[in-house]
Write an enzyme that holds these catalytic residues in place. Sequence first.
Site, PDB file in Angstrom:
ATOM      1  N   HIS A   1      -0.691   4.780   6.724  1.00  0.00           N
ATOM      2  CA  HIS A   1      -0.140   5.491   5.563  1.00  0.00           C
ATOM      3  C   HIS A   1       0.101   6.956   5.890  1.00  0.00           C
ATOM      4  CE1 HIS A   1      -2.730   2.091   4.357  1.00  0.00           C
ATOM      5  NE2 HIS A   1      -1.608   1.748   3.742  1.00  0.00           N
TER       6      HIS A   1
ATOM      7  N   ASP B   1      -3.847   7.843   8.071  1.00  0.00           N
ATOM      8  CA  ASP B   1      -4.934   6.965   8.526  1.00  0.00           C
ATOM      9  C   ASP B   1      -4.494   5.923   9.551  1.00  0.00           C
ATOM     10  OD1 ASP B   1      -3.393   5.295   7.004  1.00  0.00           O
ATOM     11  OD2 ASP B   1      -4.899   4.911   5.456  1.00  0.00           O
TER      12      ASP B   1
ATOM     13  N   SER C   1       0.803  -1.224   0.000  1.00  0.00           N
ATOM     14  CA  SER C   1       0.000   0.000   0.000  1.00  0.00           C
ATOM     15  C   SER C   1       0.836   1.274   0.000  1.00  0.00           C
ATOM     16  CB  SER C   1      -0.940   0.013   1.208  1.00  0.00           C
ATOM     17  OG  SER C   1      -0.201  -0.096   2.411  1.00  0.00           O
TER      18      SER C   1
END
Length: 360
Positions: A330, A327, A38
């Site tokens: 990230h 978040d 991610s």
Amino acid sequence: MGCGGAFSHLILTAIAIAIAIPLAACDTPPVVFVFGDSNSDTGGLASGLGFIINLPNGRTFFRRSTGRLSDGRLVIDLLCQSLNASLLVPYLDALSGTSFTNGANFAVVGSSTLPKYVPFSLNIQLMQFRRFKARSLELVTAGARNFISDEGFRNALYLIDIGQNDLADSFAKNLSYAQVIKKIPSFITEIENAVKNLHNEGARKFWVHNTGPLGCLPKILALAQKKDLDSLGCLSSYNSAARLFNEALLHLSQKLRSELKDSTLVYVDIYGIKHDLITNAAKYGFSNPLMVCCGFGGPPYNFDVRVTCGQPGYQVCDEGARYVSWDGIHHTEAANTWIASKILSMAYSTPRTPFDFFRH
């Protein structure tokens, strides 16, 4: 498109200065292939699994959700922009309308090196790349234009940024610290296999990121049972595991450089960059380095696994706020921009090599 104001302008200026060789000196258009998780996913999860990623993700730069887990651009986006190149499209994006002339992004949220055949492990990403390359060369041979040629694949940069989820998932399964450490060699072997497989496909230019300070991620801090906190408020055992992974990855990089003498492999100390940012957040204009911008629950971490960013009930900081964590896992675009500028400075690269080296 908004770019985050004066601070963003200053950082982007720093990025421009950090490029050692002027763009005009470049011989070939940049082609970049990315393999990872991610931290580098520019929409692969959304296009590959149909997973909905809601606003406020994407609010800062794109003004819409693009499948990135950030308020704006990721580090890979900023690195591409430093090359004056367009942003990378996910390999799985069926409606992108691109022929991937500048490369492709195989990174997908949640990816790890193991288990090997679970979408979208590093091994699966490699299989996708081989299929992509074979099909592209078929089309070129048949006379199609605007596809990457064999020379394009040979001259491309192959960026690998994976391992964070292997460590995090191991801890999440309640393995002991000793059991997690014991698994590190198997993760490193998968990265070694990936580099060697890409080399067999003709790749010669590699850019490998190590993993960041796992124990400083607000989600990990909020959910961890054992709070073995260091002076920064990060989990010592998680960071120690990340450092041991990185040592093994550095050793692998040295080994591969001696074995693949026709190749260039640059190892980048992302851990050092991110740890410096958290340690000296105030100095760099950031606040609350261990607190989430987009989440729920308030101090100390503003993270609640039941109300995550973009889900009903979430709260988000002001757009101009200087948070490191977006978040809980990230980073914000502001943090990513700072991180990208440090990568481009070459100060954290072994050997010290400009990011655009593969274009000359």
